[in-house]
Scaffold this active site. Structure first.
Site, PDB file in Angstrom:
ATOM      1  N   LYS A 148     -72.745 -77.830 -10.058  1.00 37.62           N
ATOM      2  CA  LYS A 148     -71.863 -78.971  -9.804  1.00 37.62           C
ATOM      3  C   LYS A 148     -71.749 -79.867 -11.041  1.00 37.62           C
ATOM      4  CE  LYS A 148     -69.690 -82.187  -7.481  1.00 37.62           C
ATOM      5  NZ  LYS A 148     -68.262 -81.967  -7.204  1.00 37.62           N
ATOM      6  N   LEU A 198     -66.541 -86.007  -8.399  1.00 33.67           N
ATOM      7  CA  LEU A 198     -67.744 -85.773  -9.212  1.00 33.67           C
ATOM      8  C   LEU A 198     -69.007 -86.422  -8.669  1.00 33.67           C
ATOM      9  CD1 LEU A 198     -66.498 -85.912 -12.919  1.00 33.67           C
ATOM     10  CD2 LEU A 198     -67.220 -83.906 -11.611  1.00 33.67           C
ATOM     11  N   CYS A 213     -61.251 -82.409 -14.734  1.00 33.85           N
ATOM     12  CA  CYS A 213     -61.373 -82.873 -13.352  1.00 33.85           C
ATOM     13  C   CYS A 213     -60.226 -83.826 -13.029  1.00 33.85           C
ATOM     14  CB  CYS A 213     -62.703 -83.581 -13.112  1.00 33.85           C
ATOM     15  SG  CYS A 213     -62.830 -84.198 -11.414  1.00 33.85           S
ATOM     16  N   ASN A 228     -59.051 -74.933 -13.881  1.00 30.42           N
ATOM     17  CA  ASN A 228     -59.521 -75.931 -12.941  1.00 30.42           C
ATOM     18  C   ASN A 228     -58.409 -76.110 -11.901  1.00 30.42           C
ATOM     19  OD1 ASN A 228     -60.778 -78.196 -11.669  1.00 30.42           O
ATOM     20  ND2 ASN A 228     -61.754 -78.739 -13.607  1.00 30.42           N
TER      21      ASN A 228
END
Lengths: 307, 255
Positions: free
Chosen positions: A50, A78, A134, A196
């Site tokens: 992670k 996150l 992200c 991603n």
């Protein structure tokens, strides 16, 4: 003569030796330990943990996932316990397994990426993956991944702070994926992973409100696979470093498509949520495919699509 | 014993209320381990849409017959797929997941609303032979088929309906103080809408009665990997509803 798993499937990506080319995508497999009851962690190519940040993060408020046609949106933001907790508590427990551990890192500034890389420059970490893609955090993340110069700056900073292989994870939310890939390669990336998630949105037509608390989120799952295959194909032709392909892989057939497009390894993401042994099943299926095709090694597939 | 993924044969999938069905699965490996408060994570269709599993509270488990049950309301695409399955089908089922209720005290009060009554049904069986009282609420009489299901497990059943068609008119929270005064309860177990559980936890605190709540949250993996379902713990740490819960002591997650 029978050929063993590692003989057919073993690959080395940027110096990281893996028993199979099937890794787990960051954010879809926790820190690996969460999955130990369901899958033999020793049979996974590599566990990419992670996204980890310098300080703990509690993530985004409100609803964090939404199912969409053949996929899902997430806006976790996150959430993670921070690098100290990772190093002191989680990494020692991962040592019980014979699997490379790759740490996905995310920073608010170029310096933070460097500091994270320095802190993680330890024996039990096999490599770092830079999350410059992200879509769910305000600062950092994708801000670095949509601009060639800032992506390059992050990679250079990290390279000068670690001896470990550096994988850079690219965002598909860019106009020119090839330019991004070339920038990070020039900056010293040892491998490139993509894609991603794609930035998406879902609206509740009864409430006239976004489904996700964060309004927008990252789309993953089978729905994104053709985009991912296309981007892997484009990037693999344009860089010399190995490409790790991901985006909607559920089956061995999906993984093989990525390899043919030019990926030297792949990662299973959303499928881990549906089938916790997905990474292992995909690897098993790839081996069967190789046998059926009379091939000896998975590397024989890489970039072999005939155009 | 490890949690597992099994292909579970459907024993029955029958309507027990308006848009509410009970699904009974033959899954002896899960049935033998399951405790009240845990859940199943079910692949409702072998498809890409719906793609994700659905978490379903366990409403009962019988290790002699090897069956495990769940009760669900048909609300969306996933539960509609589930509702269409018959005893000729089987489903891919993970379980038992999460942490269940802690059996505590001697005089339990159960407080449930809507589908939150499903795990309490399993719990009521496990609390035997303690004298059990339950306070249950629903919108209308038609939703209160639950009363019959709890009838032989509880010593007293207190009912509220929003429209007053059965029991007291109002919500469970309106009746809770009165119920608490009537008995010397030493533990409260609650499951239902978030707002109800928050209210119950608050009242329990006032009365100084330990309270366990069962949270519901959207989740993907169900095993602590995706962090879709986390919430803020009162100790400052994040809690995963799927693996730290779904059952918590009220003070762990509510003030």
């Amino acid at each position: 003569m029978s050929i063993g798993d590692s003989d057919m499937l073993g690959v080395t990506i940027a110096g990281i030796k893996m028993k199979t080319p099937v890794m787990t995508a960051s954010g879809t497999f926790g820190f690996g330990l969460e999955y130990k009851d369901f899958v033999n962690l020793n049979k996974i190519g590599a566990v990419v943990v992670k996204g980890t940040t310098l300080l703990p993060r509690s993530g985004n408020q409100g609803r964090r996932i939404a199912e969409t046609p053949a996929g899902m949106l997430n806006s976790i933001g996150l959430e993670n316990p921070g690098v100290d907790e990772f190093l002191s508590t989680i990494l020692p427990r991962l040592k019980d397994y014979d699997v490379p551990v790759i740490v996905n890192i995310s920073g608010n500034t170029v310096e933070e990426y460097g500091e994270l890389a320095a802190r993680l420059n330890v024996a039990d970490v096999a490599g770092v993956e830079l999350n410059i893609s992200c879509p769910n955090v305000k600062e950092g993340g994708i801000a670095f991944g949509t601009n060639c110069d800032s992506a390059s700056a992050v990679v250079k900073q990290v390279k000068s702070n670690t001896d470990l292989p550096v994988i850079v994870k690219l965002s598909p939310n860019v106009t020119d994926i090839v330019a991004m890939a070339q920038s990070v390669e020039d900056a010293g990336a040892d491998a490139i992973s993509l894609i991603n998630t794609l930035l998406g949105m879902s609206i509740d037509i009864h409430k006239w409100r976004p489904v996700l608390g964060n309004v927008v989120g990252g789309l993953s799952g089978p729905a994104v696979k053709p985009i991912a295959v296309r981007m892997v194909w484009q990037v693999a032709q344009s860089v010399k470093v190995p490409v790790i392909g991901m985006g909607g892989i559920v089956t061995a057939e999906d993984a093989i498509e990525f390899m043919l497009a030019g990926a030297s390894a792949v990662a299973v993401g959303t499928a881990n949520f549906i089938n916790p042994c997905a990474a292992q099943s995909v690897a098993d299926g790839m081996k069967n495919y190789l046998r059926q095709r009379g091939l000896f090694h998975v590397s024989e597939l890489v970039g072999k699509v005939n155009i | 014993m490890p949690k597992m993924v099994v292909e579970a044969r459907i024993v029955r999938n029958t309507e027990i209320g308006v848009n509410v069905k009970e699904l009974v699965l033959y899954a002896p490996e899960i049935a033998v381990q399951a405790v009240p408060g845990q859940f199943l994570h079910v692949r409702v269709a072998d498809s890409y849409y719906p793609l994700l599993r659905r978490p379903l509270s366990i409403s009962g488990a019988d290790h002699i017959t090897g069956t495990v049950s769940t009760i669900y309301r048909v609300v969306g695409q996933g539960t509609a797929c589930l509702a269409a399955l018959t005893s000729k089908d089987s489903v891919d089922c993970m379980g038992p997941l999460g942490n269940g209720f802690v059996i505590h005290g001697q005089r339990p009060l159960l407080v449930g609303g809507g589908m939150g009554l499903a795990p309490l049904l399993f719990l009521a069986g496990a609390l035997c032979p303690r004298p059990i009282e339950i306070l249950m609420g629903g919108r209308t009489k038609e939703e209160m088929f639950w009363a019959d299901m709890f009838h032989n497990k509880c010593d007293a059943i207190h009912i509220t309906t929003d429209d007053g068609t059965l029991g007291s008119c109002g919500v469970t929270l309106d009746l809770l103080p009165e119920v608490l005064k009537s008995g010397a309860f030493d533990v409260i177990y609650t499951c239902g809408p978030r707002i109800m559980m928050e209210g119950v936890a608050k009242v329990a605190k006032t009365y100084n009665i330990p309270c366990q709540i069962s949270l519901e949250e959207y989740m993907a993996c169900g095993i602590g990997g995706c962090l879709s379902c986390t919430c803020a713990g009162k100790d400052g740490l994040r809690k995963k509803v799927c693996t730290d819960g779904p059952v918590f002591w009220a003070q762990e997650v509510m003030s």
